[in-house]
Scaffold this motif. Structure first.
Motif, short mmCIF file in Angstrom:
data_model
loop_
_atom_site.label_atom_id
_atom_site.label_comp_id
_atom_site.label_asym_id
_atom_site.label_seq_id
_atom_site.Cartn_x
_atom_site.Cartn_y
_atom_site.Cartn_z
N VAL A 163 1.50 10.40 -9.02
CA VAL A 163 0.07 10.17 -8.68
C VAL A 163 -0.35 11.29 -7.54
N LEU A 164 0.52 11.67 -6.70
CA LEU A 164 0.63 12.57 -5.84
C LEU A 164 0.31 14.10 -6.31
N TYR A 165 1.22 14.45 -7.38
CA TYR A 165 1.12 15.75 -7.79
C TYR A 165 0.09 15.83 -8.99
N LEU A 166 -0.45 14.81 -9.78
CA LEU A 166 -1.57 14.87 -10.59
C LEU A 166 -3.00 14.73 -9.94
N ILE A 167 -2.96 14.47 -8.64
CA ILE A 167 -4.27 14.26 -8.07
C ILE A 167 -4.14 15.40 -6.76
N LEU A 168 -3.48 15.42 -6.00
CA LEU A 168 -3.59 16.44 -4.83
C LEU A 168 -3.28 18.01 -5.33
N VAL A 169 -2.23 18.07 -6.21
CA VAL A 169 -1.90 19.66 -6.45
C VAL A 169 -2.92 20.18 -7.09
N PRO A 170 -3.57 19.69 -8.33
CA PRO A 170 -4.70 20.35 -8.82
C PRO A 170 -5.85 20.50 -7.82
N LEU A 171 -5.96 19.81 -7.09
CA LEU A 171 -7.20 19.88 -6.05
C LEU A 171 -6.84 20.83 -5.13
N LEU A 172 -5.67 21.01 -4.72
CA LEU A 172 -5.00 22.16 -3.92
C LEU A 172 -5.39 23.40 -4.41
N VAL A 173 -4.80 23.40 -5.79
CA VAL A 173 -4.76 24.75 -6.67
C VAL A 173 -6.35 25.45 -6.68
N PHE A 174 -7.15 24.36 -6.93
CA PHE A 174 -8.52 24.81 -7.07
C PHE A 174 -9.13 25.43 -5.73
N ASP A 179 -11.11 29.81 -2.50
CA ASP A 179 -11.38 30.25 -1.22
C ASP A 179 -10.28 31.10 -0.74
N LYS A 180 -9.68 31.98 -1.83
CA LYS A 180 -8.63 32.67 -1.67
C LYS A 180 -8.81 33.62 -0.48
N ASP A 181 -9.79 34.45 -0.56
CA ASP A 181 -10.10 35.47 0.65
C ASP A 181 -10.44 35.06 1.65
N LEU A 182 -11.21 33.76 2.04
CA LEU A 182 -11.82 33.19 2.96
C LEU A 182 -10.32 32.56 3.83
N MET A 183 -9.16 32.14 3.12
CA MET A 183 -7.94 31.42 3.84
C MET A 183 -7.28 32.67 4.38
N ILE A 184 -6.85 33.83 3.44
CA ILE A 184 -6.27 34.87 3.85
C ILE A 184 -6.86 35.39 5.17
N GLY A 185 -8.17 35.73 5.12
CA GLY A 185 -8.86 36.37 6.01
C GLY A 185 -8.66 35.59 7.50
N TRP A 186 -8.82 34.35 7.44
CA TRP A 186 -8.64 33.15 8.53
C TRP A 186 -7.03 33.37 9.15
N VAL A 187 -6.26 33.48 8.36
CA VAL A 187 -4.80 33.87 8.68
C VAL A 187 -4.57 34.95 9.32
N VAL A 188 -5.13 36.18 8.54
CA VAL A 188 -4.97 37.38 9.02
C VAL A 188 -5.57 37.87 10.41
N ALA A 189 -6.77 36.94 10.67
CA ALA A 189 -7.49 37.21 11.84
C ALA A 189 -6.48 36.79 13.17
N ARG A 190 -5.65 35.93 12.92
CA ARG A 190 -4.88 35.23 13.87
C ARG A 190 -3.56 35.84 14.27
N LEU A 191 -3.11 36.81 13.18
CA LEU A 191 -1.93 37.41 13.42
C LEU A 191 -1.90 38.92 14.54
N PRO A 192 -1.00 39.25 15.01
CA PRO A 192 -0.93 40.32 15.99
C PRO A 192 -1.62 41.48 15.27
N ARG A 193 -2.13 42.26 15.94
CA ARG A 193 -2.81 43.58 15.45
C ARG A 193 -1.76 44.43 14.98
N GLU A 194 -0.73 44.82 15.69
CA GLU A 194 0.55 45.68 15.45
C GLU A 194 1.52 44.82 15.06
#
Length: 343
Positions: A163-174, A179-194
């Motif tokens: 049930v978990l992999y049939l429901i949760l995984v497809p939802l997360l994949v979508f 929102d790939k660019d949004l998530m990557i941008g959020w992570v990169v903004a919180r990383l050290p600049r150097e």
């Protein structure tokens, strides 16, 4: 001691090395500490990583990003439904049939062993054979009890995972695709600049990891499909189960193919006995493995698997022991990452 101090000053006086070390330590701690809880998340990231290549190809054909994501996600959902309601029930049904028929295999094997002293009395005696049969019977009975106990205890867990992999995984994949660019941008903004050293390590390892993961999934599909068709033509029993075993055996180089040979030989022998039919099946399986090792793997992994066989086996043992299936699946990419860090 002075050598250690000099090495420490030389290596960790650079803040870039400290940042890289922190990244590795934090990543390792998250996977080890929360790996069991975050397994659906990791699976979703891997799947989205694979599907991203298809989305990019559609975008190069002037398909809008959102439309490409929806098309790819619908195809992925159809494949997932086929696996869970088509292939998985078939494999489980054949596995059940194999387990039920296994006592007949044991009885037939005992008869074969009892005839060995008659043909080779100078090598083994009847008493030795009987002692071996008794020991094997005890081991098989103990193993059967453990399997039954595990089956009864894990039914609830298995249903939960399905049930978990049939429901949760497809939802997360979508959402990872959408929102790939949004998530990557959020992570990169919180990383050290150097973080130039981290970027260099990731750039060196990322291309090989991507090619390896996509190539390995394709290799599993190709080898499993070819094996299924071949065994079906020979009218071998448990075709779907054996083809699944052979397909996933490519995850463990050198060892997987050898281990997968045993169930194929057992089923072929007890179905056809010693003869040309048995020989044809084993020859066909050997050809599949030869084509996989000498044609398919060099074609898809020529720039990826540039590690020594000892390093590959060591990586499988270490990462497989740490993280189970996912550790085995990512053993070679992780070994590549370690090599990039060392470089």
């Amino acid at each position: 001691m002075e050598l250690l101090k000099d090495w420490y000053r030389r290596s960790f006086s650079d803040p870039q090395v400290v940042i890289l070390g922190l990244f590795l330590v934090i990543g390792f701690a998250i996977v080890v500490g929360l790996g069991a809880w975050l397994a659906p998340m990791f699976a979703s990231i891997v799947i989205a990583y694979l599907l991203e290549a298809v989305v990019n190809r559609l975008q190069r054909l002037n398909v809008p990003r959102m439309a490409a994501v929806v098309i790819v996600f619908l195809l992925f959902s159809a494949l997932l439904l086929f696996l869970f309601f088509g292939l998985v029930p078939l494999v489980l049904r054949q596995l059940t049939q194999f387990v039920l028929q296994f006592p007949d295999y044991i009885a037939s094997g005992q008869e074969v062993l009892r005839r060995v002293p008659e043909a080779y009395p100078q090598l083994i005696s009847q008493a030795q054979v009987e002692a071996l049969i008794t020991q094997l019977g005890q081991d098989v009975a103990s193993f059967g009890q453990r399997v039954v106990g595990w089956s009864l205890a894990s039914v609830k867990i298995l249903i939960t995972l399905l049930v978990l992999y049939l429901i949760l995984v497809p939802l997360l994949v979508f959402f990872f695709l959408k929102d790939k660019d949004l998530m990557i941008g959020w992570v990169v903004a919180r990383l050290p600049r150097e973080r130039s050293l981290v970027n260099r390590v990731w750039t060196e390892a990322e291309g090989q990891i991507a090619n390896y993961v996509r190539g390995k999934v394709l290799e599993i599909f190709i080898v499993g499909s070819v094996t299924f068709v071949t065994f079906t033509l020979f009218d071998l029993e448990y075709t779907a189960l054996l083809a699944t075993i052979v397909g996933f055996s490519v995850l463990v180089p050198y060892v997987g193919a050898t281990v997968a040979t045993l169930p194929i030989a057992v089923v072929a022998y007890f179905q056809f006995g010693w003869g040309w039919e048995f020989g044809q099946i084993m020859i066909a399986y050997a050809i599949i493995q030869a084509l996989d090792g000498n044609v398919l793997v060099p074609l898809m992994f020529s720039e990826v698997v540039n590690l020594h066989p000892v390093a590959i086996i060591l990586a499988i043992l270490v990462f497989g022991g740490l993280w189970g299936f996912w550790g085995v699946f990512f053993a070679i990419p992780l070994a590549t990452l370690v090599k990039a860090v060392i470089n």
